[in-house]
Design an enzyme around this catalytic site. Structure first.
Site, short mmCIF file in Angstrom:
data_model
loop_
_atom_site.label_atom_id
_atom_site.label_comp_id
_atom_site.label_asym_id
_atom_site.label_seq_id
_atom_site.Cartn_x
_atom_site.Cartn_y
_atom_site.Cartn_z
CB THR A 124 -0.94 0.02 1.40
OG1 THR A 124 0.02 -0.13 2.32
CG2 THR A 124 -1.92 -1.17 1.08
CB CYS A 135 7.20 21.04 36.62
SG CYS A 135 7.40 21.15 38.48
NE ARG A 146 2.68 27.52 40.67
CZ ARG A 146 3.75 27.27 41.36
NH1 ARG A 146 4.74 28.03 41.21
NH2 ARG A 146 3.60 25.90 42.28
#
Length: 435
Positions: A86, A267, A330
């Site tokens: 294919t 982080c 945060r």
């Protein structure tokens, strides 16, 4: 078992040899007389470790034959495995002309056959191809799917150079089908091999090869970008990645691989930005690393669009922090979503047991004051009231009690960013962010 394998190229040749060695009689089928003659002469059609010896031995033992006649092969077999190429077009689409020609050929064989036949596609295909294949077989044969024949997807995960070893030592065997008995019969071909046999939906099986190989390409590209940064700093990149791979809890593990909402917190965004800045300062191009935050932004946009479908409704958010069990706001993606919605004039209430505005301090307080300065007016300490008074309920964090709160709610829209519970998926009023 008698098996016909269509396509005597790389996957077909390895499959012929390994299945014959497992005790099955194999009929190889190909339009190339050269390849057919090679197999009938006991020669492999590819260069691959150990396959030449296996083909020679199994041909000598009478377990292998090959033909250019597809009808004869179908009539002499119980299962047909499709392993034709294919290839990609210039624009990246798959060229499916060969695989659909095989569908017509198998259909022509089934037209002359009265017994049930199983077709398993090993070729790499896009989701939906098996359904199209089965339709062509029906049209060509006059037979009915799941009455006279069944279709399955059985993708291969073979690497060139180690294909025989990979065939005999798979990490798993994957079979997708809407016919359970056919899937179980196919599974019997691999029951002697190590690794779990997984029977799943057709489209899941069809997409897995693309998911696997794209991730492999991503790993190589990520490793190279880290290597390029390390090289400019005089750091041994192999030692860096060796240590990286020793973390099996987070780095090399299922962790973080659950599709859902965007990442946030202090982080990940900060350290990603730091590495991007370092690469920029070193004049190192890192498009994979640079694209990570863009993907995250797209996920936030997706969440907003999902909520926009229910415009002018009262919105109730269950959870605001960037993940369950914390008051850290945060870079919470929910904060970004709510900030956007408030700008559009939406009516919003929020419940998060971990957040007390009066106790927020430092950068956490500064962040939320810059994004949602009137957060206190949006918060409620009564989740039951939030559910009652909202038209749309958005689940943002995976707090266990949120599942209990919504599991019996049927008259409101539920939008889930975290897949809070599997038994909610069948609810008509339930919408997942990407499931």
């Amino acid at each position: 078992m008698d098996i016909s394998i269509f396509g005597l190229g790389y996957v077909g040749c390895v499959s012929i040899g390994c299945l014959a060695k497992s005790g099955h009689h194999i009929i190889g089928v190909d339009v190339s007389e050269t390849k057919v003659n090679q197999i009938n002469s006991g020669q492999a059609t590819i260069i691959e470790k150990d396959i030449d010896t296996i083909i020679a031995e199994q041909r000598s033992a009478g377990m292998i034959e090959a033909t250019t006649n597809p009808i004869d092969a179908v009539l002499k077999s119980e299962i047909s495995i499709v392993a034709v190429g294919t290839p990609s077009s210039e624009k990246g689409h798959l060229d499916l002309q060969y695989i659909f020609k095989v569908a017509e050929d198998i259909g022509a064989g089934l037209k002359q056959k009265s017994s049930f036949h199983i077709i398993a596609i090993r070729s790499t295909i896009m989701p939906g191809t098996c359904d199209k294949f089965a339709t062509i077989v029906e049209n060509s044969s006059g037979k009915k799917r799941n009455v006279d024949f069944a279709i399955a997807d059985n993708p291969e995960f073979l690497r060139e150079g180690t294909a025989v070893h990979d065939f005999n030592n798979p990490p798993l065997t994957l079979i997708g089908s809407d016919n359970q008995s056919a899937a179980e019969k196919l599974a019997g071909l691999y029951k002697h091999l190590p690794g779990e046999i997984i029977i799943t939906d057709l489209k899941i099986a069809e997409i897995m090869k693309y998911v696997n190989n794209t991730y492999h390409a991503l790993k190589i590209s990520f490793g190279n970008e880290i290597g390029n940064i390390c090289s400019e700093l005089g750091i041994d990149s192999h030692k860096v990645m060796d240590i990286f791979c020793k973390d099996k809890q987070l780095n090399i593990s299922p962790y973080y691989f659950k599709p859902g909402f965007a990442y946030g917190g202090s982080c990940l965004p900060k350290d990603l930005r730091g590495l991007q800045t370092l690469a920029h300062d070193l004049y190192v191009s890192v498009p994979v690393i640079d694209g990570i935050n863009k993907t995250n932004e797209i996920q936030i946009e997706r969440a907003v669009k999902l909520i926009y479908r229910h415009w002018n409704k009262k919105l109730g958010f269950l959870g605001l922090s960037f993940k369950a069990g914390t008051d850290d706001l945060r870079n919470s993606p929910a904060v970004a979503v709510i900030e956007t919605l408030l700008g559009k004039g939406c009516d919003i209430k929020i419940f998060d047991k971990n957040i007390n505005v009066s106790l927020l301090t430092g950068t956490n307080k500064e962040y939320i004051n810059s994004k949602i300065p009137h957060l206190a007016s949006l918060l409620t300490n009564d989740p039951e009231a939030l559910i009652r008074n909202s038209d749309v309920i958005i689940i943002n964090t995976k707090e266990p009690e949120f599942k209990r709160l919504v599991e019996n709610v049927n008259d409101k829209v539920i939008i889930d960013f975290v897949r809070i519970g599997e038994d909610l998926l069948s609810k008509e009023n339930y919408h997942g962010i990407n499931w």
